[in-house]
Design a protein around this motif. Structure first.
Motif, short mmCIF file in Angstrom:
data_model
loop_
_atom_site.label_atom_id
_atom_site.label_comp_id
_atom_site.label_asym_id
_atom_site.label_seq_id
_atom_site.Cartn_x
_atom_site.Cartn_y
_atom_site.Cartn_z
N GLY A 52 -19.10 40.74 39.49
CA GLY A 52 -20.21 41.70 39.57
C GLY A 52 -21.26 41.46 38.50
N ASN B 275 -24.64 41.17 37.04
CA ASN B 275 -26.08 41.44 37.09
C ASN B 275 -26.48 41.78 35.66
OD1 ASN B 275 -24.79 42.86 39.75
ND2 ASN B 275 -26.68 41.79 40.23
N ILE C 134 -17.67 47.08 27.30
CA ILE C 134 -16.91 46.44 28.39
C ILE C 134 -17.89 45.59 29.20
CG2 ILE C 134 -15.39 46.81 30.35
CD1 ILE C 134 -14.86 49.65 29.24
N GLY C 135 -17.58 44.29 29.33
CA GLY C 135 -18.40 43.39 30.14
C GLY C 135 -19.74 43.08 29.50
N PRO C 136 -19.76 42.35 28.37
CA PRO C 136 -21.03 42.08 27.67
C PRO C 136 -21.94 41.08 28.38
CG PRO C 136 -19.22 40.96 26.55
CD PRO C 136 -18.59 41.83 27.60
N GLY C 137 -21.42 40.31 29.35
CA GLY C 137 -22.28 39.32 30.02
C GLY C 137 -22.71 38.24 29.04
N MET D 2 -26.80 43.69 25.79
CA MET D 2 -26.61 45.02 25.19
C MET D 2 -25.84 44.90 23.88
SD MET D 2 -25.92 48.37 27.24
CE MET D 2 -24.36 47.99 28.01
N GLU E 101 -14.87 40.65 27.53
CA GLU E 101 -15.48 39.98 28.68
C GLU E 101 -14.43 39.14 29.41
OE1 GLU E 101 -18.63 39.78 30.33
OE2 GLU E 101 -17.29 38.59 31.57
N ASP F 19 -14.92 36.85 31.91
CA ASP F 19 -15.34 35.52 32.37
C ASP F 19 -15.35 34.53 31.20
OD1 ASP F 19 -16.49 33.30 33.46
OD2 ASP F 19 -18.31 34.31 34.19
N GLU G 135 -10.88 38.94 27.74
CA GLU G 135 -9.77 39.61 28.43
C GLU G 135 -10.28 40.48 29.57
OE1 GLU G 135 -6.45 41.25 26.32
OE2 GLU G 135 -7.24 40.41 24.45
N ASP G 136 -9.34 40.85 30.42
CA ASP G 136 -9.61 41.83 31.47
C ASP G 136 -9.43 43.21 30.84
OD1 ASP G 136 -9.46 43.61 33.55
OD2 ASP G 136 -8.14 42.38 34.79
N ILE G 137 -10.45 44.02 30.89
CA ILE G 137 -10.38 45.33 30.21
C ILE G 137 -9.22 46.18 30.73
CG2 ILE G 137 -12.03 46.50 31.76
CD1 ILE G 137 -11.65 47.05 27.95
N ASN H 17 -21.90 48.24 31.18
CA ASN H 17 -22.65 48.04 32.42
C ASN H 17 -21.68 47.24 33.28
OD1 ASN H 17 -24.33 47.22 34.47
ND2 ASN H 17 -25.54 45.83 33.19
N LEU H 18 -20.99 47.95 34.15
CA LEU H 18 -19.82 47.38 34.80
C LEU H 18 -20.08 46.97 36.23
CD1 LEU H 18 -17.10 49.94 33.83
CD2 LEU H 18 -17.24 47.57 33.13
N PRO H 19 -19.23 46.05 36.74
CA PRO H 19 -19.28 45.84 38.18
C PRO H 19 -18.86 47.15 38.86
CG PRO H 19 -17.62 44.42 37.15
CD PRO H 19 -18.21 45.25 36.07
N ILE I 19 -15.11 48.30 39.77
CA ILE I 19 -14.06 48.73 38.83
C ILE I 19 -14.49 49.92 37.97
CG2 ILE I 19 -12.62 46.65 38.67
CD1 ILE I 19 -14.10 46.05 36.02
N1 SAM Z 1 -23.47 44.02 29.91
C1 SAM Z 1 -24.17 42.89 30.52
C2 SAM Z 1 -25.59 43.28 30.81
O1 SAM Z 1 -25.85 44.48 30.84
O2 SAM Z 1 -26.43 42.42 30.97
C3 SAM Z 1 -23.47 42.39 31.77
C4 SAM Z 1 -23.27 43.39 32.87
S1 SAM Z 1 -22.56 42.75 34.35
C5 SAM Z 1 -23.00 44.05 35.47
C6 SAM Z 1 -20.83 43.09 34.23
C7 SAM Z 1 -20.05 42.23 33.24
O3 SAM Z 1 -18.68 42.66 33.24
C8 SAM Z 1 -20.01 40.76 33.60
O4 SAM Z 1 -20.30 39.99 32.47
C9 SAM Z 1 -18.58 40.52 34.09
O5 SAM Z 1 -18.14 39.20 33.92
C10 SAM Z 1 -17.82 41.54 33.25
N2 SAM Z 1 -16.54 41.98 33.82
C11 SAM Z 1 -16.22 42.14 35.12
N3 SAM Z 1 -14.97 42.58 35.28
C12 SAM Z 1 -14.46 42.73 34.03
C13 SAM Z 1 -13.18 43.13 33.52
N4 SAM Z 1 -12.21 43.51 34.33
N5 SAM Z 1 -13.00 43.13 32.18
C14 SAM Z 1 -13.99 42.75 31.34
N6 SAM Z 1 -15.21 42.35 31.76
C15 SAM Z 1 -15.45 42.34 33.09
#
Ligand code: SAM
Length: 295
Positions: A26, A28, A54-57, A61, A76, A78, A100-102, A125-127, A130
């Motif tokens: 997810g 974006n 959670i999920g820094p991309g 942020m 993160e 990925d 890691e997977d959160i 900013n999550l997919p 989840i």
């Molecule tokens: N925070 C960043 C931003 O705002 O630009 C990225 C947001 S993006 C919508 C979601 C991020 O969550 C992605 O980098 C993705 O790889 C990560 N992600 C997805 N599932 C995850 C999980 N289970 N645990 C940790 N990170 C996860």
């Protein structure tokens, strides 16, 4: 490192690493500094705070969090993003990046180690797929939590904030409101992300209640009653609960409890407030039948 809130800087990083977006995660990424400022402001991040992101991309942020917080842990999933994060966050000494997977992280332990067990702030900013398991997981596992400030699909934010009489009102509204006060703080259109999502988004802050707002004898029973009521939204509450496999309630019992609460016997679940669901479940829990049959 250049401010990733500026689209040209994000594009430069993506090109430098020839990054391939992973749909399954997810991805974006935010590219609007006003939205980033708004998130920091809404989460009331100060130099006192430990923040779990959670999920820094690529760390957009995270940069803003590092500027404003005492310490940040960014989790993160990925692994392709880890070398990028090490680069984009290299100027900051107050961040740890965990690959890691959160859903598998022991957040209670993290709060203990990083914040001496005091309530932490979560920013994400999550997919979208989840969002609900993560939020409910955080609440239900009783992680010490001050607030969760999170970007979610607009419709999900509206459901979390809805009350009785509003079409979006449902089990998610009640589950969130049992634990926290939800406030939508910004609406965010698709052009604030790269790539653009198909749906609109919103930032919602969930401020954890410091004290329990309701007295509930059996939380599990209350949430089963809530779920059963909304699974059969168009039915009366009495019929909905009678039909529910996960409950063992007779019509007469529910009818009697509604009467005791001064509610119309043909009321639908969608008309009840959280307080009324709590009162109803306390009454049903007290009756001999349900306390023997339902645990
Ligand atoms: N925070 C960043 C931003 O705002 O630009 C990225 C947001 S993006 C919508 C979601 C991020 O969550 C992605 O980098 C993705 O790889 C990560 N992600 C997805 N599932 C995850 C999980 N289970 N645990 C940790 N990170 C996860």
């Amino acid at each position: 490192m250049a401010d990733l809130g500026k689209p040209q800087n994000t594009i430069a990083v993506l090109q430098k690493y020839n990054f391939n977006f992973q749909k399954k995660f997810g991805q974006n990424f935010l590219i609007d500094s006003r939205v980033l400022d708004k998130i920091i402001e809404a989460a009331t991040i100060t130099k006192e705070d430990f923040v779990l992101e959670i999920g820094p991309g690529i760390g957009t942020m995270t940069q803003y969090l590092c500027e404003n917080a005492r310490e940040v842990v960014a989790v993160e999933i990925d692994r392709n993003l880890i070398p990028i994060l090490k680069d984009t966050l290299k100027d900051y000494q107050n961040v740890e990046i965990w690959n890691e997977d959160i859903l598998k992280v022991d957040i209670n332990r993290l709060a203990q180690e990083k914040n001496q067990g005091r309530p932490i702030k979560v920013v994400a900013n999550l997919p979208y797929y989840i969002t609900t398991p993560i939020i409910m997981g955080l609440f239900e596992s009783h992680v010490p939590l001050e607030s969760i400030t999170i970007m979610v699909q607009k419709e999900v934010a509206e459901r979390m904030q809805a009350g009785p009489g509003i079409k979006d009102y449902g089990a998610l509204s009640l589950a969130v409101q049992y634990y926290a006060k939800p406030e939508i703080v910004a609406h965010v259109p698709p052009n604030c992300f790269i790539p653009r999502p198909k749906v609109g988004s919103a930032v919602i802050r969930l401020t954890r209640h410091r004290e329990k707002v309701l007295k509930v004898e059996n939380e599990n029973l209350m949430f089963r009653i809530i779920r059963a009521s909304f699974n059969q939204r168009r039915k009366t509450l009495v019929n909905g609960l009678n039909n529910a496999k996960e409950l063992n309630l007779k019509k007469e019992q529910t009818g009697k409890a509604l009467e005791q609460l001064g509610l119309n016997p043909s009321i639908r679940g969608e008309a009840l407030t959280l307080q009324q669901f709590a009162d109803l479940s306390n009454l049903l829990c007290e009756s001999d039948y349900s306390s023997n049959e339902i645990s």
